[in-house]
Scaffold this motif. Structure first.
Motif, PDB file in Angstrom:
ATOM      1  N   LEU A 297      10.194   6.040 -21.043  1.00 43.04           N
ATOM      2  CA  LEU A 297      11.110   7.001 -20.421  1.00 43.04           C
ATOM      3  C   LEU A 297      11.750   7.911 -21.460  1.00 43.04           C
ATOM      4  N   LYS A 298      12.241   7.338 -22.543  1.00 39.29           N
ATOM      5  CA  LYS A 298      12.942   8.105 -23.572  1.00 39.29           C
ATOM      6  C   LYS A 298      12.021   9.094 -24.273  1.00 39.29           C
ATOM      7  N   SER A 299      10.745   8.718 -24.411  1.00 40.90           N
ATOM      8  CA  SER A 299       9.799   9.602 -25.102  1.00 40.90           C
ATOM      9  C   SER A 299       9.475  10.858 -24.303  1.00 40.90           C
ATOM     10  N   ILE A 300       9.724  10.825 -23.012  1.00 46.86           N
ATOM     11  CA  ILE A 300       9.358  11.960 -22.155  1.00 46.86           C
ATOM     12  C   ILE A 300      10.576  12.717 -21.645  1.00 46.86           C
ATOM     13  N   VAL A 301      11.588  12.004 -21.216  1.00 46.24           N
ATOM     14  CA  VAL A 301      12.773  12.631 -20.628  1.00 46.24           C
ATOM     15  C   VAL A 301      13.856  12.768 -21.696  1.00 46.24           C
ATOM     16  N   LYS A 302      14.084  13.990 -22.135  1.00 45.53           N
ATOM     17  CA  LYS A 302      15.054  14.244 -23.201  1.00 45.53           C
ATOM     18  C   LYS A 302      16.457  14.551 -22.671  1.00 45.53           C
ATOM     19  N   ASP A 303      16.544  15.031 -21.464  1.00 47.71           N
ATOM     20  CA  ASP A 303      17.842  15.335 -20.863  1.00 47.71           C
ATOM     21  C   ASP A 303      18.596  14.031 -20.621  1.00 47.71           C
ATOM     22  N   PRO A 304      19.767  13.841 -21.256  1.00 39.63           N
ATOM     23  CA  PRO A 304      20.482  12.560 -21.126  1.00 39.63           C
ATOM     24  C   PRO A 304      20.934  12.256 -19.700  1.00 39.63           C
ATOM     25  N   VAL A 305      21.289  13.269 -18.934  1.00 42.63           N
ATOM     26  CA  VAL A 305      21.731  13.035 -17.553  1.00 42.63           C
ATOM     27  C   VAL A 305      20.566  12.564 -16.699  1.00 42.63           C
ATOM     28  N   LEU A 306      19.437  13.254 -16.812  1.00 45.42           N
ATOM     29  CA  LEU A 306      18.255  12.864 -16.063  1.00 45.42           C
ATOM     30  C   LEU A 306      17.762  11.489 -16.519  1.00 45.42           C
ATOM     31  N   HIS A 307      17.816  11.255 -17.811  1.00 47.03           N
ATOM     32  CA  HIS A 307      17.409   9.969 -18.358  1.00 47.03           C
ATOM     33  C   HIS A 307      18.199   8.833 -17.731  1.00 47.03           C
ATOM     34  N   ASP A 308      19.507   8.990 -17.646  1.00 53.19           N
ATOM     35  CA  ASP A 308      20.357   7.932 -17.097  1.00 53.19           C
ATOM     36  C   ASP A 308      20.087   7.706 -15.613  1.00 53.19           C
ATOM     37  N   LYS A 309      19.756   8.769 -14.907  1.00 54.85           N
ATOM     38  CA  LYS A 309      19.444   8.618 -13.484  1.00 54.85           C
ATOM     39  C   LYS A 309      18.152   7.836 -13.268  1.00 54.85           C
ATOM     40  N   LEU A 310      17.240   7.962 -14.212  1.00 53.46           N
ATOM     41  CA  LEU A 310      15.938   7.300 -14.090  1.00 53.46           C
ATOM     42  C   LEU A 310      15.905   5.921 -14.726  1.00 53.46           C
ATOM     43  N   MET A 311      16.983   5.504 -15.360  1.00 50.40           N
ATOM     44  CA  MET A 311      17.024   4.223 -16.069  1.00 50.40           C
ATOM     45  C   MET A 311      17.503   3.112 -15.147  1.00 50.40           C
ATOM     46  N   PRO A 312      16.666   2.115 -14.867  1.00 56.33           N
ATOM     47  CA  PRO A 312      17.073   1.013 -13.987  1.00 56.33           C
ATOM     48  C   PRO A 312      18.162   0.156 -14.635  1.00 56.33           C
ATOM     49  N   MET A 313      19.000  -0.435 -13.795  1.00 53.95           N
ATOM     50  CA  MET A 313      20.074  -1.290 -14.277  1.00 53.95           C
ATOM     51  C   MET A 313      19.958  -2.689 -13.681  1.00 53.95           C
ATOM     52  N   TYR A 314      18.755  -3.121 -13.450  1.00 51.59           N
ATOM     53  CA  TYR A 314      18.490  -4.473 -12.950  1.00 51.59           C
ATOM     54  C   TYR A 314      17.297  -5.022 -13.726  1.00 51.59           C
ATOM     55  N   THR A 315      17.049  -6.294 -13.607  1.00 54.51           N
ATOM     56  CA  THR A 315      15.978  -6.923 -14.361  1.00 54.51           C
ATOM     57  C   THR A 315      14.610  -6.527 -13.812  1.00 54.51           C
ATOM     58  N   MET A 316      13.700  -6.198 -14.696  1.00 58.33           N
ATOM     59  CA  MET A 316      12.342  -5.825 -14.298  1.00 58.33           C
ATOM     60  C   MET A 316      11.714  -6.926 -13.447  1.00 58.33           C
ATOM     61  N   GLY A 317      11.088  -6.507 -12.358  1.00 59.33           N
ATOM     62  CA  GLY A 317      10.431  -7.451 -11.467  1.00 59.33           C
ATOM     63  C   GLY A 317      11.242  -7.770 -10.235  1.00 59.33           C
ATOM     64  N   CYS A 318      12.562  -7.540 -10.301  1.00 60.08           N
ATOM     65  CA  CYS A 318      13.400  -7.754  -9.123  1.00 60.08           C
ATOM     66  C   CYS A 318      12.918  -6.868  -7.983  1.00 60.08           C
ATOM     67  N   LYS A 319      12.543  -5.647  -8.303  1.00 61.31           N
ATOM     68  CA  LYS A 319      11.820  -4.762  -7.404  1.00 61.31           C
ATOM     69  C   LYS A 319      10.398  -4.590  -7.938  1.00 61.31           C
ATOM     70  N   ARG A 320       9.540  -4.001  -7.159  1.00 60.38           N
ATOM     71  CA  ARG A 320       8.162  -3.798  -7.572  1.00 60.38           C
ATOM     72  C   ARG A 320       8.095  -2.946  -8.840  1.00 60.38           C
ATOM     73  N   VAL A 321       7.360  -3.409  -9.834  1.00 61.14           N
ATOM     74  CA  VAL A 321       7.161  -2.660 -11.068  1.00 61.14           C
ATOM     75  C   VAL A 321       6.065  -1.620 -10.820  1.00 61.14           C
ATOM     76  N   LEU A 322       6.343  -0.377 -11.182  1.00 61.13           N
ATOM     77  CA  LEU A 322       5.416   0.712 -10.897  1.00 61.13           C
ATOM     78  C   LEU A 322       4.715   1.185 -12.163  1.00 61.13           C
ATOM     79  N   ILE A 323       3.572   1.802 -11.976  1.00 63.09           N
ATOM     80  CA  ILE A 323       2.821   2.343 -13.112  1.00 63.09           C
ATOM     81  C   ILE A 323       2.450   3.788 -12.821  1.00 63.09           C
TER      82      ILE A 323
END
Length: 542
Positions: A297-323
């Protein structure tokens, strides 16, 4: 479709199938218990097709597949949105008995998967066993006759001794209950019912949801639409897809050296299987995956506001992991807006969010997933003593290993409750279930049991134990940094975990490898009760 009353040629040369056909002939010529088909399979998707092929390999032709649509394919027929593809590697997302050397990409697209299914159906002559445009609206167990009565959408009725539900775990689209949605004047549709006649070029399009379907079609339509508003409730964990064309050399090698293809499939299977360790036992191990996703995520999204919106705040796998290889890049486009404020109201030509901003919209696309597995959601299922599956499951679906339900004799499910996976191919689970059901059907074929119904105490003990297995999993938060909670469709409103199998798929296979008649109610047993003595060789999984 009535079954034949004369023994088939297989019956003359095979004692087991001969017993089956003779039993069928008796039913058709007696005054009671007449059935139109021995086995009714509901649905012609991957699950229903697998069950049918399993029966054919066992020498049985006494079945009919009832399919509500005008063609086979299930979810791969229904989902035709731009960019639709599988998120399981092609070599793994195929039947083990019908491996395909010609997959064009690492992850097959919807048209290619559907073509594969049609090819397999043709190879096994399944089309002759499918009744299309035949939606089953109700099934009812007739205790006196020991058979199922199926009612279709056009009022027709047929009878079957056994019903196998292969309707799939996720086939009913879920549309959010948004205030004012019915007043919207423009086109509004679910991604699973894509309206290809709607021209999106230059339009302002609202996509509601950022789940598995959305991250596939958003990159496909972003360059075509005028403005794309993406409404997100919870950001997903996204890993690189690393999708690429399969080389001509690889396809040539797989076609000419089948063992090489099987070995590669095994590598992919065990690689995927290893992920279950973090999901089910050691969520701390998922930290590595989270770091990989965060770096991506960090390597592609440089805008800090957009980055934070796209950053999950739960443990991976709790929801479906996407590719996805291009979702994050798409979200940085100038014509794409990510909106995380709650939708307050849908108006005839706009959407109003809780922050008071009203955005003009021409088209709304719901990427809001499906109703969790519940075969009674669009079909009335009535079992013994007039009980209904909808009532029995009001606090969440539960079954015995996802295939049998107490109170519903001779009724089996494929991909039933708690047999979904978050880490591997569901086709592995389907094949395992088919082999198990074949063993159960052998008891009927040899007159060992008159009906097959799992014991209530066995089902209760199984589910009590099953729910406890979630205690150490990523799907149940303990408040620690390694198990941060989320809201997921994996969990029923009652708090019960009803969707996923809380362990390795290999452990499921081990548990299902041998059907145990002691788990089922004793009904007209004939001969010894020792396990498997009367199970025909064709029904065994080895």
């Amino acid at each position: 479709m009535p079954t034949q009353t004369q023994p088939s040629s297989d019956a003359k040369r095979d004692g087991v199938t001969g017993a089956v056909d003779r039993h069928r002939q008796t039913e058709h010529t007696s005054g009671d218990g007449i059935v139109d088909t021995e086995i009714a399979i509901l649905g012609a998707g991957f699950a229903g097709m697998c069950m049918a092929i399993g029966l054919l390999k066992a020498g049985r032709t006494d079945f009919v597949i009832y399919e509500k649509a005008d063609s086979l394919g299930g979810t791969w027929r229904d989902n035709t949105y731009p960019g639709c593809a599988c998120d399981v590697p092609s070599q793994l997302y195929s039947y083990s008995f019908a491996q395909h050397a010609g997959w064009s990409r690492t992850f097959a697209t919807q048209p290619e998967i559907l073509a594969y299914m049609k090819q397999v159906a043709q190879q096994h002559n399944l089309n002759a066993k499918i009744e299309l445009n035949t939606q089953v609206t109700a099934i009812q167990w007739d205790q006196s006759q020991r058979l199922w009565r199926l009612t279709f959408h056009d009022g027709r009725c047929v009878t079957a001794r056994v019903v196998v539900s292969g309707v799939g775990g996720l086939h009913l689209p879920k549309t959010p209950a948004l205030p004012g949605l019915e007043s919207f004047a423009g086109p509004a549709f679910h991604s699973a019912r894509w309206r290809h006649e709607v021209d999106l070029r230059g339009k302002t399009v609202a996509v509601i949801g950022t789940g598995a379907s959305a991250i596939q079609f958003i990159p496909e339509i972003a360059s075509t639409v005028g403005t794309l508003h993406v409404f997100q409730r919870t950001p997903p964990w996204v890993l690189p897809r690393n999708d690429r064309p399969t080389s001509r050399l690889a396809r040539w090698a797989f076609a000419r050296v089948p063992l090489l293809q099987r070995l590669w499939r095994a590598v992919q299977y065990w690689s995927a299987e290893s992920i279950a360790l973090g999901f089910t036992l050691k969520p701390k191990l998922l930290g590595r995956g989270q770091k990989r996703s965060a770096t991506f995520l960090k390597s592609i999204v440089k805008d800090p506001v957009l980055h934070d919106k796209l950053m999950p705040m739960y443990t991976m796998g709790c929801k479906r992991v996407l590719i996805s290889d291009d979702f994050y890049a798409t979200m940085t486009r100038e014509n794409v807006n990510l909106i995380t404020d709650r939708i307050a109201e849908v108006r005839p030509h706009s959407i109003l969010t809780a922050d008071g901003i009203e955005r003009p919209v021409d088209v709304i696309i719901h990427a809001t997933g499906f109703q969790p597995f519940h075969p009674a959601a669009d079909m009335q299922i009535s079992g013994r003593d007039n009980r209904t599956l909808a009532a029995d499951w009001h606090e969440g679906p539960e079954a015995f290993y996802g295939v049998a339900v107490a109170g519903y004799p001779n009724y089996f499910m494929l991909m039933g409750p708690n047999s979904g996976l978050g880490h591997n191919s569901v086709l592995f689970m389907i094949e395992t279930q088919v082999q198990y059901i074949l063993q159960c059907l052998a008891w009927l074929a040899t007159d060992r049991l008159d009906t097959i119904e799992v014991r209530q105490d066995v089902q209760r003990a199984f589910n009590d134990s099953l729910q406890k297995k979630f205690d150490k999993s990523v799907w149940k938060s303990d408040g620690s940094v390694y198990r941060l909670p989320c809201t997921s469709w994996y969990v029923h409103a009652s708090g019960k975990h009803t969707a996923l199998w809380p362990s390795f798929s290999a452990t499921y296979w081990l548990a299902m490898r041998r059907a145990d008649s002691s788990h089922y109610l004793p009904s007209a047993r004939i001969g010894t009760t020792t396990r498997y003595r009367l199970v025909p060789k064709w029904a065994r999984s080895e």
